[in-house]
Design a protein around this motif. Sequence first.
Motif, mmCIF file in Angstrom:
data_model
loop_
_atom_site.group_PDB
_atom_site.id
_atom_site.type_symbol
_atom_site.label_atom_id
_atom_site.label_comp_id
_atom_site.label_asym_id
_atom_site.label_seq_id
_atom_site.Cartn_x
_atom_site.Cartn_y
_atom_site.Cartn_z
ATOM 1 N N PRO A 1 -23.751 83.844 144.670
ATOM 2 C CA PRO A 1 -23.602 83.053 143.436
ATOM 3 C C PRO A 1 -22.437 82.070 143.474
ATOM 4 N N GLY B 1 -23.429 81.610 139.538
ATOM 5 C CA GLY B 1 -24.597 81.120 140.259
ATOM 6 C C GLY B 1 -24.853 79.658 139.976
ATOM 7 N N SER B 2 -26.102 79.265 139.928
ATOM 8 C CA SER B 2 -26.507 77.871 139.790
ATOM 9 C C SER B 2 -26.065 77.280 138.453
ATOM 10 N N PHE C 1 -30.316 73.859 147.123
ATOM 11 C CA PHE C 1 -31.022 74.587 146.074
ATOM 12 C C PHE C 1 -31.828 75.766 146.612
ATOM 13 N N ILE D 1 -30.078 78.160 148.359
ATOM 14 C CA ILE D 1 -29.078 79.209 148.568
ATOM 15 C C ILE D 1 -29.487 80.439 147.758
ATOM 16 N N CYS E 1 -21.291 80.584 146.129
ATOM 17 C CA CYS E 1 -21.755 79.488 146.993
ATOM 18 C C CYS E 1 -22.728 78.585 146.239
ATOM 19 N N GLN E 2 -23.635 79.189 145.474
ATOM 20 C CA GLN E 2 -24.552 78.385 144.668
ATOM 21 C C GLN E 2 -23.776 77.433 143.769
ATOM 22 N N GLU F 1 -23.806 73.328 144.433
ATOM 23 C CA GLU F 1 -24.476 72.535 143.397
ATOM 24 C C GLU F 1 -23.496 71.647 142.644
ATOM 25 N N ALA G 1 -29.640 84.050 145.650
ATOM 26 C CA ALA G 1 -28.878 84.510 144.490
ATOM 27 C C ALA G 1 -27.754 85.462 144.857
#
Length: 315
Positions: free
Chosen positions: A85, A260-261, A78, A80, A87-88, A92, A82
């Motif tokens: 994105p 992203g996340s 958490f 990583i 990879c996020q 996750e 921005a």
Amino acid sequence: MTYRFEFYPYQRQFRHPLTTHHGIWKVREGIILRLSDEKGRVGWGEIAPLPWFGSETFEQALTFCQQFPSQITSTDIFSIPAEFPACQFGFESAWEECRDVAGYVWETEKISPSLLNSSLNYSYLLPTGEAALTSWQQGWQQGDRTFKWKIGVTSMESELRWFDQLVQALPQSAQLRLDANGGLTQNQAQQWLQMADQAGIVEFLEQPLPPEEFAAMRAMYDQYRTAIALDESVATLNQLKTCYQQGWRGIFVIKAAIAGSPKQLRQFCQTHDVDVVFSSVFETAIARQAVLNLATELSHPHRAVGFGVNHWFVE
């Protein structure tokens, strides 16, 4: 919680090169992630970059993975930044599967895992150009009723002629999405919107202008019956938030695998009344399932998800 981390780069060859306004795409490169914990639980994730949409490159993602140790924590995941994105999303998603966070969401939202994705309809991606005039039949035969056709690839005169023929060929119950990938001028976009209004089967025109022409797209949104959807303009979660804050209340096409996340994306969509269409970046089944989990929770119930793309790959 500490997790054992492994990663595996991959390449998938397109059956036929995919041509868009951004260029010709022949091979999809990405990275499969595996997390496992001390209880024996395993979570799979995928990094599927799309740099011409604003994500990190494959090389940057690979370097990022190589710099991670073989044992990582949720804090690492958490944290990583921005600017990574894809990879996020990949890390996750793997963490959620390992922790069964997605299963918790289904339970709390009273969504049965056995029904997951069963209610989703798919938009079938047609080839560019004249080939679309016959290839739609394959999608129709497998049950798809929404079709997506990329424009702004060759001469407008030719594309408008093929568009007219395609509209005549498609059954009346079909819907057609036009995707310009930001490749039109304002005059061309207005001409396409006029044609779409006359055709009556166009669900929306996707990203007619480049992201920097947001104001022009917002103005066009109020001038035509055919809806306009943003795609490149909302490639990442930060861009999505910015466009919403600037007043966009049209359709958001979200490529979650590069947005992203997923946790933050879920929170944003649940907090705001947004008309969302989830779309593929030609990921493998791993990221595909993670995105479709989000789509089941968050997407507009009457819009097909943009995942009718499996026919584009060599088996």
